[in-house]
Design a protein around this motif. Structure first.
Motif, PDB file in Angstrom:
ATOM      1  N   SER A 154      -3.754  -0.752  -9.125  1.00 59.19           N
ATOM      2  CA  SER A 154      -4.062  -0.810  -7.693  1.00 59.19           C
ATOM      3  C   SER A 154      -4.455  -2.206  -7.249  1.00 59.19           C
ATOM      4  CB  SER A 154      -5.179   0.188  -7.356  1.00 59.19           C
ATOM      5  OG  SER A 154      -6.349  -0.120  -8.080  1.00 59.19           O
ATOM      6  N   GLU A 155      -5.260  -2.878  -8.048  1.00 60.69           N
ATOM      7  CA  GLU A 155      -5.724  -4.212  -7.656  1.00 60.69           C
ATOM      8  C   GLU A 155      -4.758  -5.292  -8.098  1.00 60.69           C
ATOM      9  OE1 GLU A 155      -9.916  -6.695  -7.504  1.00 60.69           O
ATOM     10  OE2 GLU A 155      -9.769  -4.860  -8.677  1.00 60.69           O
ATOM     11  N   ILE A 177      -5.406  -3.788  -3.794  1.00 62.39           N
ATOM     12  CA  ILE A 177      -6.456  -2.872  -3.344  1.00 62.39           C
ATOM     13  C   ILE A 177      -7.473  -2.727  -4.468  1.00 62.39           C
ATOM     14  CG2 ILE A 177      -6.970  -0.503  -2.672  1.00 62.39           C
ATOM     15  CD1 ILE A 177      -4.296  -0.325  -1.354  1.00 62.39           C
ATOM     16  N   SER A 178      -8.723  -2.950  -4.165  1.00 62.93           N
ATOM     17  CA  SER A 178      -9.764  -2.871  -5.187  1.00 62.93           C
ATOM     18  C   SER A 178      -9.908  -1.439  -5.686  1.00 62.93           C
ATOM     19  CB  SER A 178     -11.102  -3.362  -4.636  1.00 62.93           C
ATOM     20  OG  SER A 178     -11.589  -2.469  -3.655  1.00 62.93           O
ATOM     21  N   GLU A 179     -10.481  -1.314  -6.874  1.00 60.91           N
ATOM     22  CA  GLU A 179     -10.666   0.017  -7.455  1.00 60.91           C
ATOM     23  C   GLU A 179     -11.577   0.877  -6.584  1.00 60.91           C
ATOM     24  OE1 GLU A 179     -12.663   1.842 -11.487  1.00 60.91           O
ATOM     25  OE2 GLU A 179     -11.358   0.079 -11.691  1.00 60.91           O
ATOM     26  N   ALA A 180     -12.621   0.275  -6.027  1.00 64.73           N
ATOM     27  CA  ALA A 180     -13.558   1.021  -5.174  1.00 64.73           C
ATOM     28  C   ALA A 180     -12.847   1.555  -3.929  1.00 64.73           C
ATOM     29  CB  ALA A 180     -14.722   0.123  -4.771  1.00 64.73           C
ATOM     30  N   LYS A 181     -12.051   0.684  -3.288  1.00 68.41           N
ATOM     31  CA  LYS A 181     -11.296   1.117  -2.109  1.00 68.41           C
ATOM     32  C   LYS A 181     -10.307   2.213  -2.482  1.00 68.41           C
ATOM     33  CE  LYS A 181     -11.336  -2.718   1.172  1.00 68.41           C
ATOM     34  NZ  LYS A 181     -10.489  -3.704   1.902  1.00 68.41           N
ATOM     35  N   GLY A 182      -9.699   2.044  -3.657  1.00 73.51           N
ATOM     36  CA  GLY A 182      -8.733   3.031  -4.120  1.00 73.51           C
ATOM     37  C   GLY A 182      -9.353   4.406  -4.284  1.00 73.51           C
ATOM     38  N   TYR A 183     -10.532   4.456  -4.892  1.00 69.23           N
ATOM     39  CA  TYR A 183     -11.217   5.740  -5.079  1.00 69.23           C
ATOM     40  C   TYR A 183     -11.640   6.356  -3.749  1.00 69.23           C
ATOM     41  CZ  TYR A 183     -11.462   5.894 -10.178  1.00 69.23           C
ATOM     42  OH  TYR A 183     -11.143   5.995 -11.515  1.00 69.23           O
ATOM     43  N   ASN A 184     -12.062   5.509  -2.810  1.00 64.56           N
ATOM     44  CA  ASN A 184     -12.433   6.018  -1.480  1.00 64.56           C
ATOM     45  C   ASN A 184     -11.228   6.621  -0.771  1.00 64.56           C
ATOM     46  OD1 ASN A 184     -15.121   5.278  -1.750  1.00 64.56           O
ATOM     47  ND2 ASN A 184     -14.820   3.268  -0.805  1.00 64.56           N
ATOM     48  N   LEU A 185     -10.103   5.918  -0.865  1.00 66.99           N
ATOM     49  CA  LEU A 185      -8.883   6.426  -0.241  1.00 66.99           C
ATOM     50  C   LEU A 185      -8.419   7.707  -0.924  1.00 66.99           C
ATOM     51  CD1 LEU A 185      -6.573   6.103   1.763  1.00 66.99           C
ATOM     52  CD2 LEU A 185      -5.430   4.565   0.139  1.00 66.99           C
ATOM     53  N   SER A 203       0.835  -1.205   0.000  1.00 67.83           N
ATOM     54  CA  SER A 203       0.000   0.000   0.000  1.00 67.83           C
ATOM     55  C   SER A 203       0.866   1.250   0.000  1.00 67.83           C
ATOM     56  CB  SER A 203      -0.920   0.005   1.223  1.00 67.83           C
ATOM     57  OG  SER A 203      -1.783  -1.115   1.196  1.00 67.83           O
TER      58      SER A 203
END
Length: 302
Positions: free
Chosen positions: A67-68, A73-81, A3
């Motif tokens: 990212s994944e 790290i999933s794309e959704a988690k990436g965008y949230n971060l 990460s």
């Protein structure tokens, strides 16, 4: 660790290091100089810029699909971060801007975050423009410390003095811009085969790998000339007590630059250009540290 690599922690550490070098090794060493930010506020400024930079690196990896695949790290988690990093970074920047009575400064954080997003989504593969944007963003980051610590303190009495100090920030920012631009081109040369196979047009693909290496050699004469000019103007013609600062500049900044220029003529493989890119990163680090060495030399000996 994966990460951390996703947000390029090495670059973030360098950013924080450069900020601290200019604040603690330069500005705080000036006698009688009052700065706009106290210690806690300055650390908040550093954290804010690190968050925005981390968000920029993150969105770049997300858009590339790394990212994944490479970092788990999933794309959704990436965008949230990514959203969280920018909200924190811009939010702190907005708070500090209002704290020093310059709310318009918050626009700087918004523009940097927006530019990094626009770069990752639209301009990353636009020939020439992509290299210029990255170099410009790195250079602007050097100016932020001066903008926030000096500009709010300007009065008619100290305007000339503070303008001189800020001029030093501009000089370093220009040097950083040129080195960063050269480094981006070197990375393009390194990745020329991969980019060609992916259908991405870059300068080395457009003009040829060997020709681009020669153009890069010519570009590298600019920072070499700048270093020699400043050494001759501000160090050689000063008291001999500044000899240590001159030696540092020649050995640790100019020396690696000369090594880089020589290496350009013999570099052939991806590994060779990767090494040259690292050399330029070292040049940037030692250049940031040089302001500390020169200031210390002046304060204690000259």
């Amino acid at each position: 660790m994966k990460s951390a690599r996703l947000i390029r922690y090495g670059n973030l550490l360098f950013l924080a290091f450069a900020f601290c070098a200019f604040r603690y090794g330069f500005l705080e060493q000036q006698q009688g100089l009052t700065l706009a930010l106290n210690q806690l506020q300055f650390l908040m400024l550093v954290f804010s810029c690190v968050c925005i930079a981390a968000g920029g690196f993150l969105i770049n990896n997300i858009i590339d699909g790394d990212s994944e695949i490479n970092f788990g790290i999933s794309e959704a988690k990436g965008y949230n971060l990514y959203a969280a990093l920018n909200i924190v970074g811009v939010g702190i920047g907005f708070y500090l801007s209002n704290l020093i009575g310059e709310p318009g400064f918050a626009l700087l954080f918004i523009l940097i975050a927006a530019t990094m997003y626009f770069y990752a989504t639209n301009l990353k593969y636009t020939i020439v423009v992509n290299n210029l944007i990255i170099a410009l963003l790195v250079a602007v980051s050097i100016l932020i410390v001066g903008i926030y610590d000096l500009y709010p303190m300007i009065t008619p009495e100290n305007q000339t003095y503070l303008a001189t100090l800020f001029g030093i920030f501009i000089d370093f920012a220009f040097f950083t811009f040129v080195i960063s631009l050269i480094r981006e081109i070197v990375k393009n040369i390194r990745d020329v085969n991969k980019d060609y196979n992916a259908g991405i047009n870059t300068l080395p693909i457009a003009v040829g790998k060997e020709r681009m290496a020669k153009i890069t050699f010519v570009l590298s004469l600019i920072p070499v000339g700048l270093l020699l000019f400043y050494a001759n103007t501000y160090l050689i013609n000063e008291k001999s007590a500044l000899l240590y600062a001159l030696i540092y500049l020649l050995l640790f900044v100019l020396g690696p630059l000369i090594y880089f220029m020589i290496g350009l003529w013999t570099a052939k493989t991806e590994k060779d250009f990767d090494r040259l890119s690292l050399v330029l990163k070292i040049v940037l680090a030692f250049a940031a540290l040089s302001i500390v060495v020169i200031t210390f030399n002046i304060q204690n000996n000259a």
